[in-house]
Design a protein around this motif. Structure first.
Motif, PDB file in Angstrom:
ATOM      1  N   PHE A  85      53.883   4.895 -69.945  1.00 22.56           N
ATOM      2  CA  PHE A  85      54.055   3.843 -70.326  1.00 22.56           C
ATOM      3  C   PHE A  85      52.817   2.847 -69.498  1.00 22.56           C
ATOM      4  CE2 PHE A  85      58.126   4.353 -72.410  1.00 22.56           C
ATOM      5  CZ  PHE A  85      57.871   3.886 -73.483  1.00 22.56           C
ATOM      6  N   LEU A  86      51.613   2.545 -69.744  1.00 23.92           N
ATOM      7  CA  LEU A  86      51.031   1.828 -68.630  1.00 23.92           C
ATOM      8  C   LEU A  86      51.277   0.633 -68.278  1.00 23.92           C
ATOM      9  CD1 LEU A  86      46.789   3.660 -69.193  1.00 23.92           C
ATOM     10  CD2 LEU A  86      48.895   4.452 -67.049  1.00 23.92           C
ATOM     11  N   THR A  87      51.866  -0.406 -67.389  1.00 23.08           N
ATOM     12  CA  THR A  87      51.611  -1.520 -67.590  1.00 23.08           C
ATOM     13  C   THR A  87      50.989  -2.572 -66.749  1.00 23.08           C
ATOM     14  OG1 THR A  87      53.751  -1.454 -65.672  1.00 23.08           O
ATOM     15  CG2 THR A  87      54.537  -1.167 -68.473  1.00 23.08           C
ATOM     16  N   PHE A  88      50.632  -3.671 -67.013  1.00 21.42           N
ATOM     17  CA  PHE A  88      49.581  -4.485 -65.674  1.00 21.42           C
ATOM     18  C   PHE A  88      50.215  -5.823 -65.532  1.00 21.42           C
ATOM     19  CE2 PHE A  88      47.170  -0.442 -68.102  1.00 21.42           C
ATOM     20  CZ  PHE A  88      46.022  -0.952 -66.754  1.00 21.42           C
ATOM     21  N   ASP A  89      50.171  -5.841 -63.999  1.00 27.34           N
ATOM     22  CA  ASP A  89      50.162  -7.397 -63.870  1.00 27.34           C
ATOM     23  C   ASP A  89      49.276  -8.825 -63.338  1.00 27.34           C
ATOM     24  OD1 ASP A  89      53.124  -6.466 -64.503  1.00 27.34           O
ATOM     25  OD2 ASP A  89      53.433  -6.344 -62.651  1.00 27.34           O
ATOM     26  N   VAL A 134      39.519  -6.692 -65.878  1.00 26.74           N
ATOM     27  CA  VAL A 134      40.489  -7.035 -66.956  1.00 26.74           C
ATOM     28  C   VAL A 134      39.412  -6.305 -67.967  1.00 26.74           C
ATOM     29  CG1 VAL A 134      41.316  -7.721 -68.801  1.00 26.74           C
ATOM     30  CG2 VAL A 134      41.096  -8.906 -66.676  1.00 26.74           C
ATOM     31  N   ASN A 135      37.996  -6.259 -67.885  1.00 27.68           N
ATOM     32  CA  ASN A 135      37.170  -5.983 -69.522  1.00 27.68           C
ATOM     33  C   ASN A 135      37.077  -4.398 -68.924  1.00 27.68           C
ATOM     34  OD1 ASN A 135      34.908  -6.057 -70.843  1.00 27.68           O
ATOM     35  ND2 ASN A 135      33.889  -5.803 -69.449  1.00 27.68           N
ATOM     36  N   GLN A 136      36.894  -4.142 -67.788  1.00 29.26           N
ATOM     37  CA  GLN A 136      36.608  -3.273 -67.061  1.00 29.26           C
ATOM     38  C   GLN A 136      38.306  -2.068 -67.217  1.00 29.26           C
ATOM     39  OE1 GLN A 136      34.639  -1.704 -63.731  1.00 29.26           O
ATOM     40  NE2 GLN A 136      33.265  -3.173 -64.050  1.00 29.26           N
ATOM     41  N   ILE A 137      38.796  -2.438 -67.373  1.00 34.35           N
ATOM     42  CA  ILE A 137      40.662  -2.008 -67.492  1.00 34.35           C
ATOM     43  C   ILE A 137      40.222  -1.946 -69.162  1.00 34.35           C
ATOM     44  CG2 ILE A 137      42.697  -2.009 -67.955  1.00 34.35           C
ATOM     45  CD1 ILE A 137      43.211  -3.275 -65.007  1.00 34.35           C
ATOM     46  N   LEU A 138      40.141  -2.698 -70.486  1.00 31.65           N
ATOM     47  CA  LEU A 138      39.481  -2.852 -71.048  1.00 31.65           C
ATOM     48  C   LEU A 138      39.400  -1.845 -71.994  1.00 31.65           C
ATOM     49  CD1 LEU A 138      40.136  -6.279 -72.547  1.00 31.65           C
ATOM     50  CD2 LEU A 138      42.385  -4.846 -72.139  1.00 31.65           C
ATOM     51  N   TYR A 139      38.036  -1.574 -71.191  1.00 27.84           N
ATOM     52  CA  TYR A 139      37.122  -0.500 -71.526  1.00 27.84           C
ATOM     53  C   TYR A 139      37.129   1.196 -71.058  1.00 27.84           C
ATOM     54  CZ  TYR A 139      33.184   2.694 -71.241  1.00 27.84           C
ATOM     55  OH  TYR A 139      32.423   3.385 -71.470  1.00 27.84           O
ATOM     56  N   VAL A 140      37.691   0.700 -70.203  1.00 28.84           N
ATOM     57  CA  VAL A 140      38.316   2.813 -69.937  1.00 28.84           C
ATOM     58  C   VAL A 140      39.555   2.693 -70.871  1.00 28.84           C
ATOM     59  CG1 VAL A 140      39.860   3.946 -68.346  1.00 28.84           C
ATOM     60  CG2 VAL A 140      38.000   2.885 -67.267  1.00 28.84           C
ATOM     61  N   LEU A 141      40.371   1.459 -71.489  1.00 26.26           N
ATOM     62  CA  LEU A 141      41.323   2.357 -72.773  1.00 26.26           C
ATOM     63  C   LEU A 141      40.805   2.268 -73.572  1.00 26.26           C
ATOM     64  CD1 LEU A 141      44.199  -0.467 -71.149  1.00 26.26           C
ATOM     65  CD2 LEU A 141      43.951   1.678 -71.025  1.00 26.26           C
ATOM     66  N   ILE A 198      43.884   4.170 -76.205  1.00 27.15           N
ATOM     67  CA  ILE A 198      45.422   4.328 -75.144  1.00 27.15           C
ATOM     68  C   ILE A 198      45.278   2.738 -75.427  1.00 27.15           C
ATOM     69  CG2 ILE A 198      45.450   3.745 -73.175  1.00 27.15           C
ATOM     70  CD1 ILE A 198      45.066   6.969 -72.334  1.00 27.15           C
ATOM     71  N   LYS A 199      46.750   2.279 -75.601  1.00 30.20           N
ATOM     72  CA  LYS A 199      47.398   0.845 -76.072  1.00 30.20           C
ATOM     73  C   LYS A 199      48.279   1.115 -74.568  1.00 30.20           C
ATOM     74  CE  LYS A 199      44.677   0.475 -79.349  1.00 30.20           C
ATOM     75  NZ  LYS A 199      43.448  -0.169 -79.556  1.00 30.20           N
ATOM     76  N   ALA A 200      48.777  -0.736 -73.845  1.00 27.64           N
ATOM     77  CA  ALA A 200      48.796  -0.396 -72.783  1.00 27.64           C
ATOM     78  C   ALA A 200      49.591  -1.598 -73.121  1.00 27.64           C
ATOM     79  CB  ALA A 200      48.327  -0.368 -71.410  1.00 27.64           C
ATOM     80  N   SER A 201      49.734  -2.010 -71.942  1.00 28.13           N
ATOM     81  CA  SER A 201      50.958  -3.371 -71.941  1.00 28.13           C
ATOM     82  C   SER A 201      51.303  -4.322 -70.494  1.00 28.13           C
ATOM     83  CB  SER A 201      52.387  -3.076 -71.077  1.00 28.13           C
ATOM     84  OG  SER A 201      53.303  -2.512 -72.623  1.00 28.13           O
ATOM     85  N   THR A 252      41.281   0.162 -60.175  1.00 31.45           N
ATOM     86  CA  THR A 252      42.135   0.445 -61.468  1.00 31.45           C
ATOM     87  C   THR A 252      41.251   0.674 -61.992  1.00 31.45           C
ATOM     88  OG1 THR A 252      43.926  -1.552 -60.567  1.00 31.45           O
ATOM     89  CG2 THR A 252      44.226  -0.458 -62.187  1.00 31.45           C
ATOM     90  N   ALA A 253      40.310   0.247 -62.947  1.00 34.16           N
ATOM     91  CA  ALA A 253      39.911   1.127 -64.137  1.00 34.16           C
ATOM     92  C   ALA A 253      38.997   2.266 -64.300  1.00 34.16           C
ATOM     93  CB  ALA A 253      38.912  -0.048 -64.599  1.00 34.16           C
ATOM     94  N   GLU A 254      38.624   2.503 -62.511  1.00 36.78           N
ATOM     95  CA  GLU A 254      37.731   3.544 -62.567  1.00 36.78           C
ATOM     96  C   GLU A 254      38.987   5.308 -61.986  1.00 36.78           C
ATOM     97  OE1 GLU A 254      34.564   6.040 -59.074  1.00 36.78           O
ATOM     98  OE2 GLU A 254      34.276   3.441 -59.982  1.00 36.78           O
ATOM     99  N   ALA A 255      40.021   4.429 -61.072  1.00 39.40           N
ATOM    100  CA  ALA A 255      41.145   5.526 -60.642  1.00 39.40           C
ATOM    101  C   ALA A 255      41.647   6.002 -62.568  1.00 39.40           C
ATOM    102  CB  ALA A 255      42.178   5.009 -60.148  1.00 39.40           C
TER     103      ALA A 255
END
Length: 893
Positions: A662-666, A674-681, A686-689, A864-867
């Motif tokens: 479960f990937l979760t983001f706070d 956020v845009n870059q995290i959404l792009y990588v997902l 992949i869906k996350a919380s 975080t997105a790149e990792a």
């Protein structure tokens, strides 16, 4: 949780409490000085309207209730000294105003300029030039309205305060005189003026305009016959109104400015209105020198008052009227008869009927005022005014081509007449044309409606399309009449999120000065749907607007995109016209209407969900619904529980043995991470919380809705990030140690209110979204700092949240130096206090953050997105699936 971590939390809490105490003291002190501390959201609002006068208005209304004091009236004085007060009313065009100030300087005269607040804001450079020239600036109300005695007290206060605030911002003057047009200074008007800060108001009996004289001889004779001690006023825009004529006896002829078909003499008849005004002003200054009149500021004229001095005789009044009138008509007296009205032609009658029909059809509806576009589209809009500055226009159009963007250009009626070919060329290049109104031409329903219809017809003829977007060159507070007119013509008002025109910087502003004004921590990266406004006729440096456009695009727009080897990867934000941005399928209604919300989501958080349960029933609920973390499993880290109760709690941080992660983001942040995290997902399907801290979310609801529409879970992370257990430090045998303690009843109450606030903010943005039959907004809760207590858990579940989820794998990604370091932590594990490593396993809940890596813009990928881009494919190869928490945890209580 390691001792180091506990110590860190303890120290952090101490500093947090200290910060609150210091903040409270500072806020109390500043409030006592009638000031205000701006939050990030406030900064956005100030950017839209830097002349916000809400504090002044509140103070004035309070003054009204506390004191009946009235403003003093300044008028002509009786004196034997050759002195008069020279003043001006209104504003001409910038070039003419500049020439008038130059003439004043040449003749060594100082004057008082009474300006409508909106006109002053639109031409801040002229106001600054007045101040620099040693002149005084007074208030002529917000838009120069008449008959103010008919308005209510609070309406007057709002008008006066807004105008005063604009003038104070532009001039740094505190003592502002007030001149009202065609208004009886009733006790109500004087009381409102005093409460608003206008301790003195001005009554003027002698006005002239560009039409008043046609030769210097007439001006000289007129000046010679004026009473000493007169307040003498030159109107800088338009002709004289009915109430602006000298009051004399035996009036039987039409007034000079009202004469139909006046044939002025050759010295002025071939000149434009502005040229005639300049000629008249120069004649007056020359006459004042010849007659050797001393001129003073209006506020100083009362110093010359001699109540025993005999006023001008009736015979001299008649001579004065004769000189004034014979300048044009040869008649003996000035008349106050109603002027002859020009009979309306067929075209005018047709227009009037059209406007009346539109009003009836509109049925009183007011136009919508748009500051930002509520859309999830990855796009922004650049808007412009001032196409008359052709050098800047050419540069802007070239820059837009280079940026592969389309803009919206707002044009005035005057610009259509003079720059029709340019407007046609702009439209043919794919850009949008909007309507730029002028305050001086749109005072009421009829004039506004007429202006819009004229501009619409001309633009449709030029470009083949009727514009429906309207604005002024500067943000103004529109009257209901004006908004009704805009609505009647089928238009909307569009302002901006960010303006690059700053009166505080001034027309001579440099690139660095403008950036310092425009950029702040609230716009590290541009939000979706952002409206950026550039005034092409504002700065003296014709290259400045183009440079600002490129810099904003490079450092605030392009940086939002994730940089990888895939061309057109879909993470970029485009520059689009307002119309295309506003009319796309990505647009939504904010706040979401309650009628559109999912029944399973709407208003589900409120106190009382545990009220019917026994203590044992509540404990069972906590055991079933709490998923903790391995570092909190003792009474010192989970206060309120006994050892036996703790043994029954889930402190492992996982709840399934399935081979899932479960990937979760706070928290919350700007668009870039956020845009870059959404792009990588999305890249890996992949869906996350996401657990949202909502304190700043309202400033950018588009981003939250984009997360939800991406198919991800949305849960609450509170509004103000307040922990659900307090840390307390004590001195141990070897060092300072920390334990956690339960919250007080008062703290529990405040936490519940915070939870309610947070959930309601979330549902106002995404309460209507459902993905694959599952609501985007759920009632799974992520506690701030992961700190928890028994009373805290009870408060959360009592409010209606179904699960409290911490997790077993806290990456501390906010502290990572780079993506490789973070990726290594995720893949190899987190080092425990005993030196061993906590590694990922089946059902691991990874705790990540969507925070900005820096408070300065940069083109580096979000860490975080790149990792994740490194880690996800490796974990997929190992057979893991990535799923949302809601796929395993039911949202039912």
């Amino acid at each position: 949780m390691s001792g180091k971590d506990i110590k860190f939390i303890a120290v952090g809490t101490v500093f947090f409490l200290l910060f609150i105490l210091i903040g409270f003291f500072i806020r109390f002190y500043i409030k006592s000085e009638f000031s205000n501390i701006a939050t990030m959201k406030d900064m956005e609002t100030m950017n839209r309207n830097p002349y916000d006068a809400s504090i002044l208005i509140d103070t004035a209304i309070k003054n009204l209730k506390e004191s009946p004091k009235k403003a003093e009236i300044i008028t002509d004085v009786r004196t034997g000294e050759k002195v008069m007060a020279l003043s001006f009313k209104g504003l001409s065009d910038p070039d003419t105003t500049r020439e008038i100030l130059h003439l004043m300087s040449v003749y060594g005269r100082k004057g008082t300029f009474f300006l409508p607040g909106i006109a002053a804001a639109e031409d801040a450079e002229a106001v600054q030039a007045m101040v620099d020239g040693g002149h005084k600036v007074g208030s002529n109300t917000l838009t120069g309205l008449k008959n103010l005695e008919e308005y209510g007290l609070e309406e007057l206060v709002v008008d006066f305060c807004r105008t005063n605030n604009i003038i104070k911002v532009l001039t740094n003057q505190e003592n502002i005189l007030l001149l009202c047009n065609g208004t009886k200074y009733t006790p109500k008007v004087l009381q409102a003026a005093f409460a608003s800060g206008n301790k003195k108001v001005v009554s003027i009996s002698h006005y002239i305009s560009y039409q008043s004289f046609s030769t210097y001889t007439q001006v000289l004779d007129y000046i010679k016959r004026l009473d000493d001690g007169t307040i003498f006023t030159i109107k800088l825009n338009g002709t004289l109104d009915e109430d602006e004529y000298v009051s004399v006896k035996k009036q039987d002829k039409p007034a000079v400015d009202k004469q139909p078909g006046i044939d002025v003499q050759k010295e002025t008849k071939n000149l434009s209105e502005e040229e005639r005004l300049l000629q008249v002003v120069e004649w007056i200054l020359k006459a004042l020198d010849e007659v050797q009149y001393k001129t003073v500021f209006v506020e100083d004229i009362s110093q010359y008052n001699d109540p025993n001095f005999k006023r001008l005789s009736e015979q001299k009044q008649g001579e004065l009227a004769k000189v004034y009138t014979e300048a044009h008509t040869g008649s003996k007296y000035i008349s106050f008869k109603k002027p002859v009205q020009k009979e309306m032609g067929t075209k005018e009658i047709k227009r009037k009927n059209q406007i009346e029909a539109l009003r009836k059809k509109n049925n009183g509806k007011l136009a919508e005022e748009i500051y930002t576009i509520y859309t999830t589209e990855q796009a922004v809009s650049y808007t412009f005014s001032g196409i008359a500055n052709t050098a800047v226009l050419i540069d802007v159009l070239q820059k837009l081509d280079e940026l592969n963007g389309k803009g919206t250009f707002f044009v005035t009626g005057e610009e259509i007449e003079n720059y029709g070919d340019a407007i046609k060329s702009i439209a043919s290049a794919g850009h949008e044309i909007g309507i730029c109104l002028k305050v001086t031409e749109t005072a009421d329903y009829y004039s506004t409606c007429s202006s819009i219809l004229d501009i619409q017809e001309k633009i449709e003829t030029l470009c083949g399309k009727k514009p429906t977007l309207v604005r002024y060159a500067y943000v103004v507070n529109m009257t209901d009449e004006v908004l009704e007119a805009i609505s009647s013509t089928g238009c909307k008002v569009v302002w901006q999120d960010l303006s690059f025109a700053s009166s505080k910087v001034g027309k001579q502003g440099t690139f660095d000065q403008v950036l310092a004004y425009a950029y702040h921590k609230g716009n590290i990266s541009v939000p979706r749907g952002y409206i950026v406004f550039f005034r092409m006729d504002f700065y003296e440096d014709n290259s400045l607007i183009g440079k600002l456009m490129v810099d904003f695009t490079k450092n605030r727009v392009d940086t939002v995109a994730y940089q990888d080897d895939i061309e057109d990867n879909g993470s970029s934000y485009r520059i689009k016209t307002l119309e295309s941005l506003m009319n796309s399928s990505y647009v939504y209604q904010y706040p979401v209407p309650k009628t559109n919300m999912l029944s399973s989501v709407k208003d589900k958080i409120y106190p009382g969900h545990l009220k019917d349960k026994t203590n044992e029933g509540i404990l069972e609920k906590l055991i079933q619904r709490y998923i903790g973390n391995p570092e909190a499993n003792t009474p010192a880290t989970l206060p309120g529980f006994s050892e036996e109760e703790l043994s029954r709690l889930n402190t492992a941080g996982t709840f399934t043995d399935d081979k899932v992660i479960f990937l979760t983001f706070d928290d919350w942040s700007s668009d870039k991470p956020v845009n870059q995290i959404l792009y990588v997902l999305k890249k890996y399907d992949i869906k996350a919380s996401f657990f949202i801290r909502t304190e700043y979310m309202e400033a950018n609801p588009n981003l939250l809705r984009a997360i939800a529409l991406g198919g991800h879970d949305i849960g609450s992370h509170t509004d103000a990030h307040l922990p659900f257990a307090n840390s307390q430090s004590f001195q141990g045998e070897d060092d300072v140690k920390s334990v956690f303690i339960s919250l007080s009843e008062e703290e529990i109450s405040s936490r519940k209110e915070d939870l309610w606030t947070s959930y309601n903010k979330l549902q106002s943005v995404i309460g209507d979204i459902e993905i694959d039959g599952i609501p985007a907004l759920n009632k799974i809760f992520r506690p701030p700092t992961l700190a928890m207590s028994k009373e805290g858990m009870k408060a959360i579940l009592d409010m209606g949240f179904t699960y409290i989820v911490s997790g077993d794998f806290s990456t501390h990604d906010y502290a990572a130096e780079n993506a490789m370091e973070l990726a290594s932590t995720i893949l190899t594990g987190i080092q425990r206090r005993n030196g061993s490593y906590k590694t990922l396993g089946n059902g691991s809940i990874i705790i990540l953050h969507m925070s900005d890596d820096s408070d300065m813009p940069n083109r580096e990928n979000d860490i975080t997105a790149e990792a994740l881009d490194i880690v996800i494919p490796k974990l997929l190869e190992e057979g893991y699936r990535f799923v949302r928490l809601s796929e395993y945890l039911s949202d039912e209580e």
